[in-house]
Design a protein around this motif. Structure first.
Motif, PDB file in Angstrom:
ATOM      1  N   GLU A  62      30.771  49.167  25.480  1.00  0.00           N
ATOM      2  CA  GLU A  62      30.811  48.269  26.385  1.00  0.00           C
ATOM      3  C   GLU A  62      32.148  47.314  25.937  1.00  0.00           C
ATOM      4  O   GLU A  62      32.846  46.493  26.860  1.00  0.00           O
ATOM      5  CB  GLU A  62      29.618  47.370  26.155  1.00  0.00           C
ATOM      6  N   THR A  63      32.460  47.430  24.812  1.00  0.00           N
ATOM      7  CA  THR A  63      33.544  46.489  24.374  1.00  0.00           C
ATOM      8  C   THR A  63      34.884  47.173  24.915  1.00  0.00           C
ATOM      9  O   THR A  63      35.765  46.360  25.319  1.00  0.00           O
ATOM     10  CB  THR A  63      33.814  46.504  22.692  1.00  0.00           C
ATOM     11  N   CYS A 102      32.830  48.813  12.059  1.00  0.00           N
ATOM     12  CA  CYS A 102      33.205  47.446  12.785  1.00  0.00           C
ATOM     13  C   CYS A 102      34.198  46.833  12.277  1.00  0.00           C
ATOM     14  O   CYS A 102      35.046  46.270  12.955  1.00  0.00           O
ATOM     15  CB  CYS A 102      31.702  46.610  12.969  1.00  0.00           C
ATOM     16  N   GLN A 155      22.506  51.293  18.364  1.00  0.00           N
ATOM     17  CA  GLN A 155      22.840  50.870  19.486  1.00  0.00           C
ATOM     18  C   GLN A 155      24.536  50.470  19.091  1.00  0.00           C
ATOM     19  O   GLN A 155      25.276  49.913  20.010  1.00  0.00           O
ATOM     20  CB  GLN A 155      22.190  49.481  19.661  1.00  0.00           C
ATOM     21  N   TYR A 185      27.410  42.269  18.044  1.00  0.00           N
ATOM     22  CA  TYR A 185      26.549  43.298  17.486  1.00  0.00           C
ATOM     23  C   TYR A 185      26.559  43.430  16.036  1.00  0.00           C
ATOM     24  O   TYR A 185      25.594  43.467  15.317  1.00  0.00           O
ATOM     25  CB  TYR A 185      27.122  44.506  17.978  1.00  0.00           C
ATOM     26  N   VAL A 231      31.728  41.233  22.088  1.00  0.00           N
ATOM     27  CA  VAL A 231      30.575  41.756  22.158  1.00  0.00           C
ATOM     28  C   VAL A 231      30.596  42.665  20.870  1.00  0.00           C
ATOM     29  O   VAL A 231      29.144  42.850  20.464  1.00  0.00           O
ATOM     30  CB  VAL A 231      30.915  43.066  23.496  1.00  0.00           C
ATOM     31  N   LEU A 232      31.622  43.199  20.221  1.00  0.00           N
ATOM     32  CA  LEU A 232      31.461  44.103  19.007  1.00  0.00           C
ATOM     33  C   LEU A 232      30.995  42.909  17.902  1.00  0.00           C
ATOM     34  O   LEU A 232      30.268  43.409  16.929  1.00  0.00           O
ATOM     35  CB  LEU A 232      32.836  44.776  18.771  1.00  0.00           C
ATOM     36  N   GLU A 241      26.939  52.155  22.046  1.00  0.00           N
ATOM     37  CA  GLU A 241      27.030  51.858  23.425  1.00  0.00           C
ATOM     38  C   GLU A 241      27.654  50.246  23.416  1.00  0.00           C
ATOM     39  O   GLU A 241      27.968  49.810  24.427  1.00  0.00           O
ATOM     40  CB  GLU A 241      25.349  51.660  24.013  1.00  0.00           C
ATOM     41  N   ASN A 242      27.435  49.630  22.213  1.00  0.00           N
ATOM     42  CA  ASN A 242      28.224  48.256  22.247  1.00  0.00           C
ATOM     43  C   ASN A 242      29.762  48.599  21.982  1.00  0.00           C
ATOM     44  O   ASN A 242      30.386  47.664  22.599  1.00  0.00           O
ATOM     45  CB  ASN A 242      27.535  47.574  21.003  1.00  0.00           C
ATOM     46  N   LYS A 266      26.281  42.670  31.013  1.00  0.00           N
ATOM     47  CA  LYS A 266      25.297  43.538  31.240  1.00  0.00           C
ATOM     48  C   LYS A 266      24.886  44.214  32.409  1.00  0.00           C
ATOM     49  O   LYS A 266      24.696  45.062  32.416  1.00  0.00           O
ATOM     50  CB  LYS A 266      24.100  42.614  30.653  1.00  0.00           C
TER      51      LYS A 266
END
Length: 638
Positions: free
Chosen positions: A572-573, A626, A565, A585, A581-582, A568-569, A40
């Motif tokens: 980040e992944t 996803c 969101q 989410y 991370v995914l 952004e996830n 983060k």
């Protein structure tokens, strides 16, 4: 804007089971092209990342990026003379807002004592809030504690973003990475050895990373750097000649179990000095290009590839093979280049590169004149940088190979192939992962202490899921398809949901449970959402064009925020190369949908039916994307 602080790089690492290359082949000319071309916290660190990640096309689905642009304007207004002040934006975990700007304390430390009008972080935070430009994105702001600026997003803006995604497609929410072409080197089994559970993590993680980069508009070269060269092939070929004097008789059924064939040849190699001597001569003949030996080698490789394909087909994984033999002809030229640059030295009969910070040298030619991991990997890196023009090269192997790649990368930097500044391209990354353990806490093996064949493991996953599903009244075709989706998906998700750096315990009962954070639970949740839409009897495609999303209920708004969101996830992944991370989410999305939205907001038959059906459809679309990025087939009914 978020760029230099999105650490897209770490050291590279070789493939999972690479073999040594002994005896160089004739060199090919190598041109003079060898030149440079937390999570983060890392993610919220500096808003440089926003402008870098959103290159040419604005990602309107990324709220954090949109907010960073607004706060950048405010920061420029209040401290126009300060350099390197970029918005620090993070999703809020408190009750005071959806996002938070955390610049006040850091900015105060830069400006105090300079005659500033501000009297501490809270006053800086107030100024940041008051200087924000007008925007439809923000509903309200407040300042808390030492200057944290809390932001509540406009529910009308959230609804518009989701509705636009329903019409334009979720691809509009894909990150725009500052990378054009990436090589992802993963799986990489050894020829003549069956794929086992030890290859599971590299294959699953590598495929997922390739998928998420492809979704982010990066051209991905999926490379299978198989071990198809080295001394063991002399042993295998000589054993093959003994069993099959006529090489044309050799096929998959004739050889039978390739793993057993390998073990028998190895036993012969260890026990019979005469056989060992013939095997060593066979290596020379193979690498010298003699047709008889080359044909035998091709036969062995062909049979191995068919076995690998059975695994890849079950997993839905696509790779292009460029094994050790492909890069072998480049090794002499690459080593000459490194030697001409003064990097290679003689040491105890071997040729090595001494590297600062390491207790041992990087051996590039062994004392017997043979090549090894380092020489093959250096040639492969040269090829990927100069021939394939990769911006980012990612190697997915176990954490035990970390030192090898740290040394290998350092040597490439000393050669001038890679920049010393990790923020610059071309980039190289080692994606390490831990072990798959059994219930006894040791490496996952069969009861007879053999490594678990990956084909058997996947078949068992399918069979177990089929037993659970068999009572639901499916046709045989439906049953097989759903059992594969659930079984294979369960194995993948159980791996990917863990931080890849840690070990995890392989447990069929846990991974095939329909409760908790499992693929089965998520697949069923998606199927239930599809069922709600079907039971409404409404044409969802028509509703997308004519209906309107409204987020008046708290459950509707919370679901809408979590949907937005997604982008952004994914970002980040990609940035930190962490599949979990995914997964986190996706699981949280399912929980928000079920516990916050569906439990409190009637869908079918309610006055808000159209809006809520559209929220159901948006949730299903995001979940399916996803699943796709994780390499899992969705289930539409249960």
């Amino acid at each position: 804007m978020l760029g230099t602080h999105l650490n897209l790089i770490a050291p590279i690492s070789p493939s999972l089971c690479r073999l040594s290359c002994l005896h160089p082949s004739p060199s090919l000319p190598v041109t003079d092209l060898l030149k440079v071309a937390s999570r983060k916290l890392i993610f919220a660190a500096k808003s440089h990342s926003v402008s870098t990640m959103a290159t040419e096309e604005e990602n309107v689905g990324n709220a954090r990026q949109q907010l960073a642009k607004l706060f950048e304007v405010s920061l420029r207004r209040i401290v126009p003379d300060e350099q390197d002040v970029a918005p620090v934006i993070a999703a809020s975990t408190g009750k005071f807002g959806d996002y938070q700007c955390n610049n006040a304390m850091g900015l105060w430390s830069k400006i105090k004592g300079k005659g500033s009008e501000f009297r501490g972080p809270p006053s800086v935070g107030q100024a940041i809030m008051k200087n924000l430009p007008d925007s439809e994105i923000i509903e309200s702001c407040s300042v808390a504690g030492p200057g944290f600026v809390n932001v509540v997003l406009s529910k009308k803006w959230l609804a518009k973003r989701i509705q636009k995604m329903l019409i334009d497609g979720i691809e509009k929410w894909a990150p725009q990475l500052p990378i054009k072409r990436a090589v992802v080197d993963f799986s990489s089994p050894n020829i003549a050895k069956e794929m086992h559970v030890g290859h599971l993590r590299s294959t699953i993680i590598g495929d997922m990373l390739a998928r998420i980069l492809e979704f982010s508009n990066v051209e991905v070269l999926r490379r299978n750097h198989v071990g198809d060269w080295g001394t063991q092939f002399g042993m295998l070929i000589e054993f093959l000649f003994e069993k099959f004097p006529n090489i044309e008789d050799v096929n998959e059924s004739a050889i039978g179990d390739l793993q057993a064939f390998y073990k028998a040849s190895k036993q012969r190699f260890d026990d019979d000095p005469a056989f060992k001597e013939r095997a060593q001569r066979a290596v020379v003949s193979l690498q010298g290009g003699e047709p008889k030996y080359r044909n035998a080698w091709l036969k062995i490789c062909e049979i191995s590839r068919k076995e690998f394909h059975k695994v890849y087909e079950r997993l839905g994984v696509h790779l292009e093979e460029k094994g050790e033999s492909f890069y072998n002809p480049y090794i002499p030229g690459v080593l000459k280049e490194l030697s001409d640059k003064g990097l290679i030295e003689e040491s105890q009969g071997a040729r090595v590169i001494f590297l600062e910070g390491f207790n041992i040298p990087l051996i590039v030619v062994k004392s017997d004149g043979g090549f090894n991991y380092a020489s093959t990997d250096l040639a492969a890196l040269w090829y990927r940088l100069n021939e394939e023009k990769a911006d980012w090269i990612i190697y997915v192997t176990d954490v035990g190979q970390q030192q090898h790649f740290n040394m290998f990368f350092e040597a490439a930097k000393r050669a001038g192939w890679l920049p010393t500044d990790g923020a610059l391209k071309p980039k190289v990354t080692h994606v390490g992962f831990g072990l798959v353990l059994g219930e006894d806490g040791k490496r996952f093996r069969t009861r007879s202490s053999e490594v678990v064949r990956l084909v058997d493991l996947l078949d068992e996953a399918k069979d177990r899921s089929k037993k659970v599903l068999v009572e639901r009244g499916w046709t045989e075709q439906e049953l097989n398809q759903i059992a594969e989706a659930v079984g294979y998906g369960a194995v993948k998700y159980a791996d990917l949901k863990n931080n890849r750096l840690t070990n995890y315990t392989f447990d069929f009962d846990q991974m095939l449970s329909d409760k908790g954070n499992t693929a089965v639970y998520l697949l069923y949740a998606h199927a239930r959402i599809c069922s709600i839409i079907r039971k409404s009897g409404k044409n969802i495609d028509e509703l997308k064009q004519t209906g309107e999303i409204v987020l008046d209920h708290d459950g509707e708004r919370e679901l809408g925020l979590h949907l937005l969101q997604f982008s952004e996830n994914v970002e980040e992944t990609c940035t930190n190369l962490l599949p979990n991370v995914l997964c986190e989410y996706l699981y949280n999305l399912s929980e928000v949908f079920t516990k916050k939205f569906y439990s409190n907001c009637q869908v079918v038959g309610s006055p808000e039916e159209t809006s809520r059906l559209l929220l159901c459809e948006a949730t299903a679309i995001v979940m399916r994307k996803c699943f796709n990025l994780l390499g899992i087939e969705p289930v539409y009914k249960i």
